[in-house]
Scaffold this active site. Structure first.
Site, PDB file in Angstrom:
ATOM      1  CG  HIS A 105      -1.985  -1.005   1.213  1.00 44.62           C
ATOM      2  ND1 HIS A 105      -3.044  -0.952   2.082  1.00 44.62           N
ATOM      3  CD2 HIS A 105      -2.186  -2.094   0.436  1.00 44.62           C
ATOM      4  CE1 HIS A 105      -3.848  -1.959   1.850  1.00 44.62           C
ATOM      5  NE2 HIS A 105      -3.350  -2.677   0.848  1.00 44.62           N
TER       6      HIS A 105
ATOM      7  CB  CYS B   6      -6.495  -0.565   5.315  1.00 43.31           C
ATOM      8  SG  CYS B   6      -4.796  -1.191   5.227  1.00 43.31           S
TER       9      CYS B   6
ATOM     10  CD  GLU C 111      -2.076   3.989   3.311  1.00 43.38           C
ATOM     11  OE1 GLU C 111      -1.779   3.391   2.259  1.00 43.38           O
ATOM     12  OE2 GLU C 111      -3.221   3.989   3.774  1.00 43.38           O
TER      13      GLU C 111
ATOM     14  CB  CYS D   7      -1.895   1.350   6.409  1.00 43.30           C
ATOM     15  SG  CYS D   7      -1.541   0.625   4.785  1.00 43.30           S
TER      16      CYS D   7
END
Length: 149
Positions: free
Chosen positions: A56, A86, A58, A89
């Site tokens: 992701h 999410c 992040e 993360c």
């Protein structure tokens, strides 16, 4: 004198990363990490390209910022991300002890708020910065994806 390096300025940089993700067929989420008004990490989703569900925006930005700082803690840093993080993360951000998270669009299905994720108690959270722009980019992506299938 007004500081030109405000939350909107850095969220625009995160949106540029999200556009790169969009152009390469990734879910358009972008992130930048700053310290003292300086970008020290930037990234966008790479889950398709790397075939890695943990890639992701992040996570990639945390890694870049940690490498820049030479340590695992992001004290004094701010993460700007176009979509609410999410749960995965949020966990990584918890452990990084990042000082501040600024996100654009809320994720009403998988965001850390609805999933019961927790951030470090000292982390400040700001949502809704350029929310419309971030949401529209995501909507455009999923409409295009549906039309191609």
């Amino acid at each position: 004198m007004e500081n030109p390096f405000d939350d909107t300025y850095f969220m625009k940089k995160a949106l540029q990363e999200a556009e790169l993700a969009f152009e390469s067929g990734e879910v358009p989420v972008g992130a930048v990490v700053t310290v003292d008004n300086r970008i020290i990490g930037r990234a966008h989703n790479l889950t398709e390209r790397l075939m890695d569900v943990t890639a992701h925006a992040e996570m990639q930005a945390i890694t870049a910022a940690s490498n820049f700082l030479g340590g695992k803690y992001l004290h004094g840093c701010t993460l700007y991300v176009t979509l609410e993080p999410c749960q995965m993360c949020a966990g990584a951000l918890y452990w990084s002890q990042i000082s501040r998270i600024v996100y654009g669009a809320p994720d009403l299905e998988r965001g850390f708020n609805v999933m019961g994720g927790h951030l470090h108690p000292k982390t400040e959270i700001v949502g809704g910065i350029l929310e419309y722009e971030a949401s529209e980019l995501l909507k455009r992506f999923f409409i295009q994806k549906r039309n191609l299938n």
